[in-house]
Every structure is written in C-alpha cells, then in structure tokens.
Design an enzyme around this catalytic site. Structure first.
Site, PDB file in Angstrom:
ATOM      1  N   ASP A 106       0.832  -1.192   0.000  1.00  0.00           N
ATOM      2  CA  ASP A 106       0.000   0.000   0.000  1.00  0.00           C
ATOM      3  C   ASP A 106       0.876   1.256   0.000  1.00  0.00           C
ATOM      4  OD1 ASP A 106      -2.846   1.149   0.595  1.00  0.00           O
ATOM      5  OD2 ASP A 106      -1.432   2.215   1.889  1.00  0.00           O
ATOM      6  N   ASN A 145      -1.540 -12.679  -1.492  1.00  0.00           N
ATOM      7  CA  ASN A 145      -0.961 -11.894  -0.395  1.00  0.00           C
ATOM      8  C   ASN A 145      -2.037 -11.460   0.584  1.00  0.00           C
ATOM      9  OD1 ASN A 145       1.513 -12.072  -1.523  1.00  0.00           O
ATOM     10  ND2 ASN A 145       1.755  -9.893  -1.992  1.00  0.00           N
ATOM     11  N   ILE A 146      -1.637 -11.396   1.829  1.00  0.00           N
ATOM     12  CA  ILE A 146      -2.583 -11.025   2.880  1.00  0.00           C
ATOM     13  C   ILE A 146      -3.242  -9.682   2.571  1.00  0.00           C
ATOM     14  CG2 ILE A 146      -0.845  -9.896   4.335  1.00  0.00           C
ATOM     15  CD1 ILE A 146      -2.284 -11.412   6.699  1.00  0.00           C
ATOM     16  N   LYS A 147      -2.477  -8.828   1.903  1.00  0.00           N
ATOM     17  CA  LYS A 147      -2.959  -7.498   1.531  1.00  0.00           C
ATOM     18  C   LYS A 147      -4.242  -7.556   0.687  1.00  0.00           C
ATOM     19  CE  LYS A 147      -2.924  -3.181   0.954  1.00  0.00           C
ATOM     20  NZ  LYS A 147      -3.302  -2.408   2.124  1.00  0.00           N
ATOM     21  N   GLY A 148      -4.296  -8.526  -0.216  1.00  0.00           N
ATOM     22  CA  GLY A 148      -5.508  -8.710  -0.992  1.00  0.00           C
ATOM     23  C   GLY A 148      -5.732  -7.687  -2.077  1.00  0.00           C
TER      24      GLY A 148
END
Lengths: 524, 257
Positions: free
Chosen positions: A310, B130-133
């Site tokens: 992010d 990924n955990i982030k998605g």
C-alpha cells in the site's frame, strides 16, 4: 534543481540521522560485495577487454571462457590472471581464439605466480584498459553532442517507453516518440531477460512485452536516436535496464554504446526477481562503477514497492530504499546528478487527501536528495481500465511532478493495464503532460506548504517511519541482509543462501585481481 | 442482473431511452484532411453508426490521424441470448470459509500459486494470495484454514508440478498477465497437460487460472477447472475453492452413484 520545488520544514538532524543509518546499514553490504566475485562481473570484465560474439548455438564467448576458466581453477582469483596468462603463454593469438579453444576444451588454465603473474596482469590491464577508455570516449562523445545539437529544453525530462519486441519496429516508434516530444526513450526489455544468465547476441526481432537488451540493439537504437537528435536540435537520451543476472555486463555494453540512463537498483533483483542477495550486491557494485565512469544516470526501482504494498503504509520503505540506493551509488563512484532515484504516484485515489499525501511524499524525496534528478513514475495500480478516469489521474500525476520539481517524468498512459500503448494513447498522454507543464510549470513559485500543515506533517511522519525502519534493520543480527531474509521489504523473504544465480557467486581469494575494478576505483 | 432485464431488447443509452448513442475513437494511418474525416465517418458507418458524427480529428505525427466519433447504432441487444459464466457457488466470508474447511476437511487446504512462463507480473497472483488482498478484500493468506505457497514469478511448468506434488496441493492457482502472442493461452495449455501427465486420472489438484485477458468460458478448452477474469476478488476464489474441494466432494461422497 532544488530551487524548483517548494521547501518542507524538515528537521535537519532527522535527515542527517536517516542518512547516517543508511550508511551504517549499507557498509557491511559493500564489504560483502567486495569479498565476492560473480560470473557476471568476470564476463563484464572480458567484455570491456573486447570479447564479444557467440557460438552457433548463441552461447556468448564470454560465458564459454569464464565457464572454462572456472572449471579449471575457479573464479576466486578472477578470470584475468588465468586468461591473460594463457595468452602470454601463446595458447591463442587473441581473446576470441582463446574463447573458441576454451569452449572445446583445448586449453588448460592455471593461476600464474611470480613473473608470469606480473606479465599476465600487465597484459590484462592493458587490454581491459582499452574498454575503460572506450567508456571515456563515449562519454566525451555525449558531452560534445549535447554541446553541438543542444540538450532537452527543460525539466522534467519527458520519458517514453517503446516495447514492441522487435528492434526494427522499436526504432521508428522511438523516433516518432522523440519527434512528438520525448526527451528520453526507454526500450523495455523482454519479460524474462532478467533471469537469463547470459546476454543474447545480435539484433533481435522477437521478445515478450519488450525487446532483448543486446549490444547490437543498443548500437542500432543509439544510432537512430543520434539521427533524430540532429534533426530535432536536442539530444534524445536512451535508456535500458542493467538489472537481473547480467547487470554488470549490460552496464558495460551500455557504456560502450553510449546509452544515457540505465535502470539499476540495489535490491530490486533480490526482492522482486528472487536473485540471490550476494549476487545482486556484488553485480550491482561493479555495474554502478561502470555507470559512474560512463556518465550514465541510473534510475532506481522504488516504484516497485508501491505496486505490491500500500502506497500510504509503505511510503517510508521508498524513502529507506532511496537512502540505501544513494549510499551504494555514491560508494560506487556515482555523483548526485547521476542518481535518478525512483518513486511513484500510487496512492489509492479513493483515499481522502490522496493528492496531498502524494505531494508530501514527492517533496520529501525532492528535499532529501536536492541534487538528484528524481524519477517520477505514473500510477499503475489504480489504473482500472476506465481510461477516462485514468487520464484524469495521469493529469494529477503530472501536476504533482511539475509542482515538486521532479527531474524525469515517465509519461503515464491511460491504457495502462489494458493494452501496450497505442499511437493515440501516447499522443494523448503527451498532450496531458504539455498542458500541465504549460499551465502550471511555474506554480512552485507561488506554492509553499504551511509549516504545520498536512503536507509538512505527513512528510515528517514518513521520515520518522523511515528512521524507525532503518533502526529496525540495524537491530537485526546480520543487519540489512537479515532484514531482506525475513521479509522486511515488501513482505518478500529472501535468505542470503537462497535465490537465483547463487551458483555464480564465488568468494574472492586474497590474490583476486580485476584490472577493471582497479582502474575504475583509481579514476575517482 | 436485474430479473426485469431478462428477455429485454436494449439499445445503448446516451441521454434518452432508445437513442442508441455510442462513442468510438480510433486512428487511421493517413494525413489529416477533409478526406481523412470522411474516411473516419465511412468506417463508423460500416460499423453500424448512422448518423456518425466525427466530433474530433487530430493529426499525430505526419502519417496518422486520431478521431473521436459519436453516433447512433440501430443494433438491438438481446439480453436473453447473452451467455456468461455466472457465479455458481455461494460467496463466503473468510470466517465462513474457514469454518467450512475445518468441518468438512478436518485439515488445512493447501493452495500453490505462481506465474508461469516468462511472465514476471505478480500483481495478479499477489492480489489473490498476499494477505494485503485486492480492493479491500483480504488475500488467501489471511484465511487461517488455507495454507498458501506463493511461488512468485517466472516459474517453469515442471517446477510448478514438482512443488504441487511436494506440498500436496489441493489447488493450483496460476496467474497470467502477459498476453503477447497468446502466451497466456499457450502457457496454460502446457500447464494443464503437465498436470494430466503427472497425476493419475481424477486425482490432480484443482487447476485455476486467472488474468485480465482470459475468457471465463474457456476452462474446458484450456484443460483447467476454472478461469477467473479481470476484477476477481480473493473472496471469490476462496469461496470457489471451498465449494469445489469441500462442499461438492462431501456431497458426492454422501450420495454414491
């Protein structure tokens, strides 16, 4: 360049602390790099000495020769002593003949000692030295050409990509892009080249999503852009990629063919291509020494962190990587004007104040590296296929670039993630850039972020997080190498004894000699 | 889809029902001139736009002109004749998916994923694993009952098969972003063939491919169990895995033929 951007209210001590931490994290890595050599470093040295070409199956002669030497005596001494010892002994008339003989196993290599070692080294130094001279000649040629035909008219330099897979299609596309306003042309490499442990040979017409980096392709494109530079009255720069398993070889070719900028990141190969960290750091150092000498501007790859993580949460990883890239680059002899440190406009546009944060991040980079020509990368993650919304996003990207004094602006395409750019996409993208630069290229004169406003607070916050991360890296028992191993960067775990290309790494013996490294270090 | 749309005939909508208005842009490889604009109008007409209004024409370089055309089409869209792959499994939350696996399988479900061929674009596989998605939806690593092995990019097919066997994969996820020269199709065919050869019939892991340029109706042709296209979320993939590997297997065991 620093005068072209508004100033942030940063604490000078924090900036100094961050830089000092990066130096401490990077120093053991430099020691690691100088304690090892790699097949690619040795092959690059042979390329500088003038060995090129490939056998009928496409195996480059430098690979054949390095492999043969390695099979006989290993690489701990470097390839030069055994190779020039064989030449002095009269095993072959020249390097080409020696490589041909070595490929069929008709030469035995040894490590010379005493008088023989002195003779071999002096012959090696002479021949490798001609390659270094060639870098100097090319650099002067660039300077002369810029003086006669003129330079890019203004900053940011407008950077456009061509990527057809066929060098003979790339050439007219690159020339058209230059005529349309590009100051820099990048020829994207074929997907997968980074994991080839050899550099393909000759002009190539087949690639996947890009064109192979070969010395002949470099030569052809540079010659075509020289022609266009003269026609346009401004020097059009050419960019390629010194990354992957052949980083130093490609750097040597780029220097010898007068490329102007090269993608070259200190950790990208390890983090994103799973290349062994020791291989990456050893290759990186030599490749950057060559770039330094050749007057090439490097472009680092921090934008990649934001394509996988992010862009708000990971903003500080960009700063940390920039600081490390700066440390490694300066150590290798690059000057600040050669540091195209990367960053990108990748914050989710649905996040409130996303643009203010982008400005804060871009200004932070600008202020931390005032003399570096930062490379500003357009949005990719949040380009959804809605080309109209994407065009707006690219406009804001251009605005942030203009307002924060970025040196190199990679032009965003509204069809990012949809198709490889069409001729109309490129034209529209350039109109977007021109409109923004024309409408508010000087807006920085009127714009000063409030000392305690959102932008300053955000920039200080990211800097503080960067310092924390650097401290965490130094807190690892094995420092940066351990931090890379346990997934500190981008969640990717890359242990020092794993990854691709590890088999091409050897510890240097105390008698290791590489005249190219000696000459490059002496020339600083 | 709204049930009321089934069986309806539609026209594109500009600002009035039934106006049939569409927009189109393209480049012709010719110098800008009145003739070029006429040529653009001719193309639009041949494509079914009538009247076609060339609202914008701009020269690009010397031999090209870019056009924007607005106009009306007379074609009707028959919604009842549209065939798509609709989601044929229930969408589960991560908690529901975990619970279903724990109850139905009594062990963790292993998913092996990566990008095969020369494709270096891990954005697709990472968005799913990924955990982030992706788009606020957490990736498969977030699911406690899923064991995720992300092999990253530029995997060879034999490497993938080997890892799938070694890790006793229940499902194999492959992402393909690069589509030049149909690389995504060719790579997928090679992958499914390799799994057919290396596993006894009926025992291979569930094969799933995804990527922005895949046609979801091509699963059979490609020799895989499912194709996911642009915009697929990790939650959809997890729900599909549970449906295929837990729900359907237990019902087929409960009702022997």
């Amino acid at each position: 360049m620093s005068s072209r951007a508004p100033q942030l209210a940063l604490d000078d001590r924090a900036v100094e602390q961050a830089r000092d931490l990066a130096r401490r994290a990077g120093t053991p890595i430099v020691e690691l790099a100088t304690a090892h050599t790699t097949v690619a470093v040795e092959r690059a040295t042979l390329r500088l000495a003038g060995l090129g070409g490939a056998d009928l199956e496409g195996t480059p002669w430098v690979n054949a020769l390095v492999d043969a030497v390695r099979a006989d005596v290993g690489l701990g001494h470097g390839v030069c002593l055994p190779v020039w010892d064989a030449l002095v002994r009269g095993e072959a008339a020249d390097l080409d003949e020696l490589a041909t003989k070595a490929a069929v196993g008709s030469v035995r290599f040894g490590v010379p000692t005493g008088r023989a070692a002195i003779d071999a080294l002096s012959a090696a130094r002479k021949q490798v030295g001609t390659g270094i001279e060639k870098l100097d000649v090319r650099r002067r040629e660039r300077e002369r050409m810029i003086a006669t035909v003129g330079d890019a008219p203004s900053t940011p330099w407008i950077y456009l990509i061509v990527a057809s897979g066929d060098i003979y299609e790339d050439i007219p596309q690159a020339q058209a892009a230059a005529r349309a306003g590009a100051d820099v042309i990048a020829v994207i490499r074929s997907t997968g080249q980074s994991l080839l442990d050899f550099v393909p040979e000759g002009a190539t017409r087949e690639g996947f999503a890009g064109t192979y980096a070969t010395q002949e392709n470099f030569r052809l494109m540079r010659a075509a852009l020289d022609e266009t530079s003269r026609e346009l009255g401004r020097y059009v720069r050419l960019t390629n990629y010194a990354s992957g398993l052949c980083m130093p070889e490609i750097a040597a070719m780029a220097g010898m063919e007068r490329l102007d900028m090269m993608l070259n990141d200190s950790m990208y190969g390890t983090l994103f291509r799973d290349i062994n960290p020791v291989r990456t750091f050893a290759d990186q150092r030599f490749s950057r020494q060559i770039h330094a000498r050749a007057g090439i501007i490097i472009n680092t790859g921090e934008d990649n962190y934001l394509t996988t993580a992010d862009a708000v949460e990971a903003a500080h990883t960009v700063t940390v990587s920039q600081l490390l890239n700066e440390f490694f680059a300066r150590e290798a002899g690059l000057e600040d004007w050669q540091l195209g440190l990367g960053h990108a406009f990748e914050i989710n546009p649905d996040v409130p104040d996303s643009f203010r944060m982008e400005l804060a991040h871009a200004l932070l980079a600008r202020q931390l590296f005032p003399d570096a020509p930062l490379k500003w990368m357009p949005p990719t993650r949040h380009m959804t296929g809605d080309v109209f919304r994407g065009y707006l996003l690219d406009g804001f990207f251009n605005l942030a670039g203009a307002l924060t004094g970025q040196g190199i602006l990679l032009v965003g395409m509204m069809t990012e993630a949809v198709v490889t750019p069409w001729i109309s996409d490129r034209d529209l993208a350039l109109q977007n850039v021109r409109y923004v630069l024309n409408a508010c290229g000087n807006l920085h004169e009127d714009f000063a972020p409030r000392p305690d406003g959102f932008i300053n607070q955000r920039a200080r916050h990211v800097l503080a997080e960067s310092i924390e991360l650097l401290e965490r890296i130094l807190g690892h028992q094995g420092g940066l190498l351990d931090a890379i191993a346990d997934g500190t960067f981008g969640l990717m775990k890359r242990p020092a004894d794993g990854g691709r290309g590890l088999e091409g790494v050897e510890r240097r013996s105390e008698h290791y000699v590489n005249p190219a490294i000696d000459l490059l270090e002496a020339g600083r | 889809m709204n049930d009321g749309d089934q069986g309806r005939l539609l026209r594109p909508y500009g600002d009035t029902t039934g106006d049939g208005m569409v927009q189109l842009s393209f480049t012709l490889p010719m110098q800008h001139s009145k003739v070029a604009e006429g040529a653009a109008a001719q193309l639009a007409k041949k494509m079914g736009m009538d009247p076609a209004m060339v609202v914008h024409a701009r020269p690009i370089g010397t031999g090209f002109t870019f056009f924007v055309v607005y106009g009306r089409v007379n074609h009707l869209v028959d919604v009842s004749a549209v065939r798509v792959v609709e989601r044929d499994y229930p969408l589960l939350s991560p908690q529901e998916a975990n619970l279903a696996i724990r109850k139905g399988l009594r062990r963790r479900l292993t998913v092996v994923g990566g990008c095969i061929g020369t494709d270096a674009h891990t954005v697709g596989i990472d968005a799913i694993l990924n955990i982030k998605g992706f788009a606020g939806d957490k990736g498969l690593e977030y699911y406690r009952e899923l064991r995720v092995v992300n092999l990253g990019a530029q995997l060879s097919v034999p490497q993938l098969v080997l890892r799938a066997r070694k890790d006793k994969a229940d499902a194999v996820l492959v992402s393909q972003v690069v589509t030049q020269r149909d690389a995504h199709i060719l790579n997928t065919l090679e992958m499914s063939a390799a799994f057919r050869e290396s596993y006894p019939a009926g025992s291979r892991p569930l094969l799933i491919v995804g990527g922005p340029r895949f046609d979801e109706s091509m699963a059979e042709e490609l020799g895989v169990d499912r194709v996911f296209s642009r915009g697929t979320t990790p939650g959809e993939v997890a729900s599909y895995l549970v449906d295929q590997l837990v729900t359907r297997r237990s019902t087929s065991r409960a009702a022997p033929a």
